[in-house]
Design a protein around this motif. Structure first.
Motif, short mmCIF file in Angstrom:
data_model
loop_
_atom_site.label_atom_id
_atom_site.label_comp_id
_atom_site.label_asym_id
_atom_site.label_seq_id
_atom_site.Cartn_x
_atom_site.Cartn_y
_atom_site.Cartn_z
N ASP A 177 0.82 -1.22 0.00
CA ASP A 177 0.00 0.00 0.00
C ASP A 177 0.85 1.27 0.00
O ASP A 177 0.60 2.22 0.75
N GLY A 178 1.89 1.27 -0.84
CA GLY A 178 2.68 2.47 -1.02
C GLY A 178 3.76 2.71 0.00
O GLY A 178 4.34 3.80 0.05
N GLN A 179 4.07 1.71 0.84
CA GLN A 179 5.12 1.90 1.83
C GLN A 179 5.87 0.60 2.10
O GLN A 179 5.34 -0.50 1.89
N TRP A 180 7.11 0.75 2.54
CA TRP A 180 7.93 -0.38 2.92
C TRP A 180 7.73 -0.68 4.41
O TRP A 180 7.75 0.21 5.24
N LEU A 181 7.51 -1.95 4.71
CA LEU A 181 7.31 -2.39 6.08
C LEU A 181 8.34 -3.45 6.44
O LEU A 181 8.84 -4.17 5.57
N ALA A 182 8.66 -3.54 7.72
CA ALA A 182 9.64 -4.53 8.18
C ALA A 182 9.06 -5.94 8.12
O ALA A 182 7.93 -6.17 8.57
N ALA A 183 9.83 -6.87 7.59
CA ALA A 183 9.39 -8.27 7.50
C ALA A 183 9.78 -8.99 8.79
O ALA A 183 10.74 -9.76 8.83
N GLU A 184 9.03 -8.72 9.86
CA GLU A 184 9.28 -9.34 11.16
C GLU A 184 8.26 -10.45 11.40
O GLU A 184 7.27 -10.58 10.69
N ASP A 185 8.49 -11.23 12.45
CA ASP A 185 7.63 -12.39 12.74
C ASP A 185 6.17 -12.00 12.96
O ASP A 185 5.27 -12.79 12.67
N CYS A 186 5.94 -10.79 13.47
CA CYS A 186 4.56 -10.39 13.77
C CYS A 186 3.79 -9.94 12.52
O CYS A 186 2.59 -9.67 12.60
N MET A 187 4.46 -9.86 11.38
CA MET A 187 3.83 -9.39 10.16
C MET A 187 3.38 -10.57 9.30
O MET A 187 4.15 -11.50 9.05
N LYS A 188 2.14 -10.52 8.83
CA LYS A 188 1.58 -11.58 7.98
C LYS A 188 1.57 -11.09 6.54
O LYS A 188 0.91 -10.10 6.21
N LEU A 189 2.32 -11.78 5.70
CA LEU A 189 2.42 -11.36 4.30
C LEU A 189 1.29 -11.93 3.46
O LEU A 189 0.84 -13.06 3.67
N ARG A 190 0.83 -11.13 2.51
CA ARG A 190 -0.15 -11.59 1.54
C ARG A 190 0.55 -12.49 0.53
O ARG A 190 1.77 -12.43 0.36
N PRO A 191 -0.21 -13.33 -0.18
CA PRO A 191 0.41 -14.26 -1.14
C PRO A 191 1.26 -13.59 -2.21
O PRO A 191 2.23 -14.18 -2.69
N ASP A 192 0.90 -12.36 -2.58
CA ASP A 192 1.64 -11.69 -3.67
C ASP A 192 2.77 -10.81 -3.15
O ASP A 192 3.43 -10.12 -3.94
N GLU A 193 3.03 -10.82 -1.85
CA GLU A 193 4.08 -9.99 -1.29
C GLU A 193 5.35 -10.79 -1.09
O GLU A 193 5.31 -11.94 -0.62
N THR A 194 6.48 -10.17 -1.43
CA THR A 194 7.76 -10.85 -1.31
C THR A 194 8.71 -10.03 -0.45
O THR A 194 8.64 -8.79 -0.43
N VAL A 195 9.60 -10.72 0.23
CA VAL A 195 10.57 -10.06 1.11
C VAL A 195 11.82 -9.69 0.31
O VAL A 195 12.32 -10.48 -0.48
N GLU A 196 12.27 -8.46 0.50
CA GLU A 196 13.48 -7.97 -0.15
C GLU A 196 14.45 -7.43 0.90
O GLU A 196 14.03 -7.04 1.99
N ARG A 197 15.71 -7.41 0.55
CA ARG A 197 16.73 -6.82 1.42
C ARG A 197 17.02 -5.42 0.91
O ARG A 197 17.47 -5.25 -0.22
N ARG A 198 16.71 -4.41 1.72
CA ARG A 198 16.86 -3.02 1.28
C ARG A 198 17.59 -2.20 2.33
O ARG A 198 17.62 -2.54 3.51
N ARG A 199 18.14 -1.05 1.87
CA ARG A 199 18.75 -0.09 2.79
C ARG A 199 17.67 0.92 3.17
O ARG A 199 17.18 1.68 2.32
N VAL A 200 17.30 0.91 4.43
CA VAL A 200 16.18 1.72 4.90
C VAL A 200 16.53 2.35 6.25
O VAL A 200 17.50 1.97 6.91
N ARG A 201 15.68 3.27 6.69
CA ARG A 201 15.76 3.82 8.04
C ARG A 201 14.36 4.27 8.46
O ARG A 201 13.45 4.40 7.64
N CYS A 202 14.19 4.53 9.76
CA CYS A 202 12.93 5.04 10.29
C CYS A 202 12.99 6.56 10.40
O CYS A 202 14.01 7.11 10.82
N ARG A 203 11.89 7.23 10.07
CA ARG A 203 11.76 8.66 10.39
C ARG A 203 10.94 8.82 11.67
O ARG A 203 11.11 9.78 12.40
#
Length: 301
Positions: free
Chosen positions: A220-246
């Motif tokens: 939905d237009g944003q990057w989210l952390a792929a942590e254990d508490c997050m449930k991914l939809r079938p069409d969502e894939t995990v990527e390794r990116r350079r990110v930070r929190c604001r």
């Protein structure tokens, strides 16, 4: 102070310290709401300066969702130990286990909204009469309706149409039994002010604010952390990116920014150039047009 002249940061600092000292003078059981985010860190630093060389006279209250970033908890514990401060933790998981709140389900489930009940229960348990937060008026339109001393009724609720005037920074902390105030010492600061002050004061920050590699996914237009508490939809894939929190909150609603800012100067430059608001990556603010105000009226931070 720079070259013998008072800077705007000095004026903002003086105002915030004045507010904190007013809290100490007017209230019996104040507490600092500590999330581990930059604003609550700055408020804690200001409290340290306001009462130095004594210890901070307020305990720190962290509402633990159970879905926090590890870096945030590690930073919190190290800071409390360094300051010799008292830490109180309110547990959202405990609120769920005791039936006080019902956990959301589904792909967009979040514990962020559940914090409100845990916060109000903890305030009631410890009889806090003033809860000091790091909210700023530039964050979100509902924040702009707050005063420095923001009254809450006996149910912990906020009436934005019934705020007390604060002419000449005269604060009215009178209340009835069971009521309390939310206090916002850095109301007049901007996100840029906060980061410039952090840089000026050389305040240590959680590593998550700087660019780092993390497993993320796009939703939905944003990057989210792929942590254990997050449930991914079938069409969502995990990527390794350079990110930070604001801005830092519950993992489920904290959007991450693609960034190369790995120093304080880089962060300040990045903020100066961006046209996206600080909370533009917060999923909880996108649930409705009045999401923030609705939560605040109910007793949210």
């Amino acid at each position: 102070m720079k070259d013998g002249k008072i800077t705007h940061l000095h004026e903002l600092e003086s105002e915030a310290i004045y507010v904190l000292r007013e809290v100490a003078a007017q209230f019996e059981r104040p507490v600092i709401l500590f999330s581990g985010g930059k604003d609550s860190i700055v408020v804690t630093h200001l409290a340290y300066k306001a009462f130095y060389p004594s210890r901070i006279p307020f305990p720190l209250l962290h509402i633990d969702t159970g879905h926090n970033f590890r870096e945030t908890i590690q930073y919190r514990d190290a800071l409390v130990e360094r300051l010799g401060a008292k830490l109180i933790v309110g547990s959202v998981q405990e609120s769920i286990d005791t039936g006080r709140v019902k956990e959301e389900t589904g792909y967009n489930a979040s514990r962020n909204k559940l914090q409100t009940t845990t916060l109000l229960d903890t305030i009631e348990k410890y009889k806090f009469d003033a809860a000091i937060g790091g909210a700023r008026r530039d964050e979100e339109k509902a924040r702009a309706k707050e005063r420095f001393f923001s009254h809450r009724d006996e149910f912990g609720q906020w009436d934005p149409k019934n705020q007390r005037p604060e002419l000449w920074n005269i604060f009215n902390g009178l209340k009835n039994v069971g009521e309390h105030f939310r206090i916002f010492p850095i109301s007049n600061w901007t996100e840029m002010d906060v980061w410039q002050y952090i840089y000026r004061e050389n305040i240590e920050m959680p590593s998550i604010y700087y660019t780092h590699e993390r497993d993320v996914f796009y939703r939905d237009g944003q990057w989210l952390a792929a942590e254990d508490c997050m449930k991914l939809r079938p069409d969502e894939t995990v990527e390794r990116r350079r990110v930070r929190c604001r801005t830092i909150g519950d993992i489920s609603c904290t959007g991450l920014t693609l960034s190369q800012a790995d120093s304080m100067v880089d962060i300040i430059d990045e903020i100066a150039a961006t046209r996206i608001t600080e909370r533009g990556g917060r999923a909880d603010d996108k649930r409705s047009e009045t999401a923030m105000e609705d939560r605040k009226i109910a007793g949210y931070f």
